[in-house]
Design an enzyme around this catalytic site. Structure first.
Site, PDB file in Angstrom:
ATOM      1  N   CYS A 114      10.819  14.740 -91.777  1.00  0.00           N
ATOM      2  CA  CYS A 114       9.938  13.591 -91.520  1.00  0.00           C
ATOM      3  C   CYS A 114      10.703  12.320 -91.175  1.00  0.00           C
ATOM      4  O   CYS A 114      10.131  11.352 -90.664  1.00  0.00           O
ATOM      5  CB  CYS A 114       9.044  13.351 -92.733  1.00  0.00           C
ATOM      6  SG  CYS A 114       8.118  14.810 -93.172  1.00  0.00           S
ATOM      7  N   HIS A 255       6.188   6.343 -92.410  1.00  0.00           N
ATOM      8  CA  HIS A 255       5.869   7.761 -92.187  1.00  0.00           C
ATOM      9  C   HIS A 255       4.531   8.052 -92.873  1.00  0.00           C
ATOM     10  O   HIS A 255       4.306   7.644 -94.013  1.00  0.00           O
ATOM     11  CB  HIS A 255       6.990   8.626 -92.765  1.00  0.00           C
ATOM     12  CG  HIS A 255       6.612  10.068 -92.864  1.00  0.00           C
ATOM     13  ND1 HIS A 255       6.069  10.761 -91.809  1.00  0.00           N
ATOM     14  CD2 HIS A 255       6.686  10.953 -93.897  1.00  0.00           C
ATOM     15  CE1 HIS A 255       5.828  12.001 -92.182  1.00  0.00           C
ATOM     16  NE2 HIS A 255       6.184  12.150 -93.442  1.00  0.00           N
ATOM     17  N   ASN A 285       0.001  14.582 -91.944  1.00  0.00           N
ATOM     18  CA  ASN A 285       1.459  14.430 -91.882  1.00  0.00           C
ATOM     19  C   ASN A 285       1.988  15.243 -90.704  1.00  0.00           C
ATOM     20  O   ASN A 285       1.926  16.471 -90.718  1.00  0.00           O
ATOM     21  CB  ASN A 285       2.054  14.926 -93.209  1.00  0.00           C
ATOM     22  CG  ASN A 285       3.562  14.789 -93.275  1.00  0.00           C
ATOM     23  OD1 ASN A 285       4.218  14.568 -92.260  1.00  0.00           O
ATOM     24  ND2 ASN A 285       4.115  14.936 -94.463  1.00  0.00           N
TER      25      ASN A 285
HETATM   26  O1  UT7 Z   1       6.451  14.139 -95.570  1.00  0.00           O
HETATM   27  C1  UT7 Z   1       7.546  14.499 -96.328  1.00  0.00           C
HETATM   28  C2  UT7 Z   1       7.440  14.160 -97.730  1.00  0.00           C
HETATM   29  N1  UT7 Z   1       6.245  14.665 -98.314  1.00  0.00           N
HETATM   30  C3  UT7 Z   1       5.613  13.962 -99.187  1.00  0.00           C
HETATM   31  O2  UT7 Z   1       6.017  12.863 -99.415  1.00  0.00           O
HETATM   32  C4  UT7 Z   1       4.451  14.566 -99.906  1.00  0.00           C
HETATM   33  C5  UT7 Z   1       4.552  14.213-101.366  1.00  0.00           C
HETATM   34  N2  UT7 Z   1       3.560  14.792-102.212  1.00  0.00           N
HETATM   35  C6  UT7 Z   1       2.225  14.579-102.148  1.00  0.00           C
HETATM   36  O3  UT7 Z   1       1.725  13.993-101.208  1.00  0.00           O
HETATM   37  C7  UT7 Z   1       1.391  14.998-103.324  1.00  0.00           C
HETATM   38  O4  UT7 Z   1       2.250  15.425-104.359  1.00  0.00           O
HETATM   39  C8  UT7 Z   1       0.373  16.130-103.021  1.00  0.00           C
HETATM   40  C9  UT7 Z   1      -0.781  15.575-102.188  1.00  0.00           C
HETATM   41  C10 UT7 Z   1       1.026  17.281-102.310  1.00  0.00           C
HETATM   42  C11 UT7 Z   1      -0.235  16.638-104.334  1.00  0.00           C
HETATM   43  O5  UT7 Z   1      -0.803  15.568-105.075  1.00  0.00           O
HETATM   44  P1  UT7 Z   1      -0.443  15.370-106.629  1.00  0.00           P
HETATM   45  O6  UT7 Z   1      -1.254  14.243-107.097  1.00  0.00           O
HETATM   46  O7  UT7 Z   1       1.047  15.244-106.751  1.00  0.00           O
HETATM   47  O8  UT7 Z   1      -0.985  16.712-107.284  1.00  0.00           O
HETATM   48  P2  UT7 Z   1      -0.190  17.816-108.121  1.00  0.00           P
HETATM   49  O9  UT7 Z   1       0.701  18.617-107.253  1.00  0.00           O
HETATM   50  O10 UT7 Z   1       0.399  17.187-109.349  1.00  0.00           O
HETATM   51  O11 UT7 Z   1      -1.398  18.736-108.582  1.00  0.00           O
HETATM   52  C12 UT7 Z   1      -2.446  18.251-109.454  1.00  0.00           C
HETATM   53  C13 UT7 Z   1      -3.495  19.337-109.554  1.00  0.00           C
HETATM   54  C14 UT7 Z   1      -2.920  20.717-109.896  1.00  0.00           C
HETATM   55  O12 UT7 Z   1      -3.844  21.371-110.749  1.00  0.00           O
HETATM   56  P3  UT7 Z   1      -3.617  21.407-112.336  1.00  0.00           P
HETATM   57  O13 UT7 Z   1      -2.285  22.083-112.540  1.00  0.00           O
HETATM   58  O14 UT7 Z   1      -3.605  19.964-112.773  1.00  0.00           O
HETATM   59  O15 UT7 Z   1      -4.784  22.180-112.835  1.00  0.00           O
HETATM   60  C15 UT7 Z   1      -2.909  21.436-108.566  1.00  0.00           C
HETATM   61  O16 UT7 Z   1      -3.006  22.847-108.693  1.00  0.00           O
HETATM   62  O17 UT7 Z   1      -4.177  19.499-108.301  1.00  0.00           O
HETATM   63  C16 UT7 Z   1      -4.153  20.888-107.920  1.00  0.00           C
HETATM   64  N3  UT7 Z   1      -4.126  20.948-106.460  1.00  0.00           N
HETATM   65  C17 UT7 Z   1      -5.228  20.953-105.702  1.00  0.00           C
HETATM   66  N4  UT7 Z   1      -6.542  20.900-106.022  1.00  0.00           N
HETATM   67  C18 UT7 Z   1      -7.424  20.910-105.017  1.00  0.00           C
HETATM   68  C19 UT7 Z   1      -3.033  20.982-105.640  1.00  0.00           C
HETATM   69  N5  UT7 Z   1      -3.437  21.023-104.359  1.00  0.00           N
HETATM   70  C20 UT7 Z   1      -4.786  21.004-104.376  1.00  0.00           C
HETATM   71  C21 UT7 Z   1      -5.756  21.010-103.360  1.00  0.00           C
HETATM   72  N6  UT7 Z   1      -7.064  20.949-103.728  1.00  0.00           N
HETATM   73  N7  UT7 Z   1      -5.450  21.039-102.067  1.00  0.00           N
END
Ligand code: UT7
Length: 332
Positions: A114, A255, A285
């Site tokens: 990215c 980004h 993204n």
């Molecule tokens: O571009 C290069 C760099 N990339 C980035 O900078 C991306 C960085 N990361 C992110 O944007 C975020 O971490 C995400 C959008 C990918 C995820 O958001 P988050 O707030 O960090 O969520 P998480 O991974 O901590 O997951 C929280 C919960 C989990 O469930 P439990 O374990 O709390 O029950 C996940 O399983 O959300 C769940 N989850 C989803 N639920 C519904 C993860 N993906 C999804 C989804 N829909 N698509």
């Protein structure tokens, strides 16, 4: 000494729109979750027979025409991509150069995920300032749908396809010069965001992408935290190093990975809402293409004027990150 000037911008997005609602039919997710956690509402998906180079070529044609520079005057083409047309060769940059009728130019791809567009900007600036090249075409182009696992809700909701391009040329006028570009990396965080196999370290069946580990995998939450911390510091550093206050930036073009990352960094730097360029809702993204696509949106909305200062920042797989202070300097 010649300086490097950012002359023009162009972009291309494929027609097909993949909405959050569409994704709810593919994985266990919801529009509400995706919107709240990422700010993304939809993303574009390239046609099956549409390659990264096809999108990059269309973006580059617009950038060249807006710059008023003929293809034969380009002496270097650099493409930032993690979804090249071909696994090893030819590079996407050489395919784009051939499509545009650019002959005998230096052409190569770079892989900085990215942060790719900031890396190619720094390369263009260095080649021009060292008098090695005069007119450089830089491109960020991605067909991320080709390396996205549409059974993994942690990643497939984030990524989209598209391309952006810019023409950077030599100038003697210091007021037009790209002020500064900073890039960096820390490979010890490589496992946060990766395509684990498919390279020289593994045996693979290229036709079975899942078994080959060619799809992107991400430790999203850890990546998120490192991104906010690293970007905030990196942007503070480049502003301080150049004696520029954040309120005097005309356009902050980050980004477009996640609205929450953009907001956290923007707030830490006391950016006003009207300074921040946002396209994440409609394109998701698009990795190396995201910054030039966002600059193009700004340009096409009539909000990017000659002489205005852009602050770019990006963070991605590698891990890599970087920032740049770039005045928009179209040729009169
Ligand atoms: O571009 C290069 C760099 N990339 C980035 O900078 C991306 C960085 N990361 C992110 O944007 C975020 O971490 C995400 C959008 C990918 C995820 O958001 P988050 O707030 O960090 O969520 P998480 O991974 O901590 O997951 C929280 C919960 C989990 O469930 P439990 O374990 O709390 O029950 C996940 O399983 O959300 C769940 N989850 C989803 N639920 C519904 C993860 N993906 C999804 C989804 N829909 N698509």
């Amino acid at each position: 000494m010649p300086y490097a000037a950012f002359r023009s911008i162009g972009a291309y997005v494929p027609q097909k729109v993949l909405t959050n609602e569409d994704l709810t039919k593919m994985v266990d997710t919801s529009d509400e979750w995706i919107t709240k956690r990422t700010g993304i509402k939809e993303r574009r998906i390239a046609a099956e027979d549409e390659k990264t180079s096809d999108m990059g070529t269309k973006a580059a044609q617009i950038a060249l025409s807006r710059a008023g520079i003929a293809a034969e005057d380009i002496d270097m083409v650099v493409c930032a991509t993690i979804s090249p047309d071909y696994f090893c060769m030819p590079s996407t940059a050489t395919v784009i150069a051939a499509n545009l009728g650019i002959k005998n130019a230096t052409a190569f791809d770079i892989s900085a995920a990215c942060t790719g567009f900031i890396y190619v900007l720094e390369i263009a600036k260095a080649f021009i300032e060292s008098k090695t090249k005069k007119n450089v075409l830089i491109i960020g182009a991605e067909k991320l749908s080709a390396i996205t696992d549409y059974t993994d809700r942690g990643t497939c909701i984030l990524f989209g396809d598209g391309a952006g391009a810019a023409v950077i040329t030599a100038t003697e006028d210091k007021s037009e010069a790209i002020v500064d570009v900073h890039t960096a990396s820390d490979g010890s965080f490589g496992d946060l965001l990766m395509t684990p196999n498919g390279g020289s370290g593994s045996k693979h069946d290229a036709l079975d992408k899942e078994a080959a580990g060619c799809y992107m995998q991400m430790k999203g939450n850890e990546t998120f935290k490192v991104a906010v911390r690293t970007l905030t510091q990196d942007v503070r550093d480049i502003l301080e190093a150049n004696g520029i206050q954040s309120e005097s930036i005309d356009h902050f073009v980050p980004h477009q990975a996640n609205y929450r990352i953009i907001k956290a960094v923007g707030d830490a730097l006391k950016m006003r809402e009207d300074q921040v360029v946002l396209t994440v809702a409609k394109y998701g993204n698009t990795s190396g293409a995201s910054i030039p696509m966002a600059i193009n949106d700004l340009y096409e909305s009539g909000e990017l004027k000659a002489g205005e200062m852009m602050l770019l920042d990006a963070f991605g797989g590698g891990l890599t990150w970087g920032s740049a202070l770039v005045p928009f300097a179209p040729l009169k």
